[in-house]
Write a protein that holds these residues in place. Sequence first.
Motif: not given
Length: 230
Positions: A80, A110, A116-119, A123-124
């Motif tokens: 995303d 979500w 998931n991870d976010t940066s 987000t993925w």
Amino acid sequence: MILRSARETMRPATTLTGMSTSRRRMLLAAAVLSGIIGLAACSAAPGSSPAPTSSGPPAWVAGDVTPPEGRVIGTGMVLDAAGDVELCLGAVAESYPPQCSGVPVDGWTWDGIDGNDTSGDATWGMYAAYGTYDGHRYTITDPPIMLALYDSVAPVDPANGVEGTTSAADLARVQDELSTTLGTDALSVWTERGYVWVQVVWDDGSLQDAVDDAYGDDVVLVTSALREID
């Protein structure tokens, strides 16, 4: 008793020169026929395979494929990027955040989803996603499952456990031609177990028919990344 001289009792060995014309022709014809049979036996030896035929690159357009009628499932990274969600079925760039050119996804949220991870605005996570596919976009129909918790079913082997017999040189040639022809419509093209394998998002059978027409049967095997479940 009459004794014959050695000269009278010994007869010279028969040669082609001493034979009649008709007999020489019969022997020569038999020799030629024997050679032809021997060559045919060699060409049909077990494990041999004729070189793939090629009438040019396969004529296939991904946009013309008939989409699956019911639900399908796809496994891979859901990415995303600022609200644009994609299901990454092919290669994913090893950057941070990751990047891919995947299938656009509708209906993703979500909320209540772990793993998931976010940066920044990306987000993925890795998931098994249930949905429908219209040939262009993927619409979520059921809550996704974290890929680490998903109990996948072993895919059907299109080769039925049989090793291919096409030579390595011919496989490399066909692989290069298909990689160029299909471009980004192919998620992956590789050689394994004596075949060229091609994976696309979805094949309704038309791509398999096209490569069979172009190269002959049992040279290229096509698989779909999306799997029907209904």
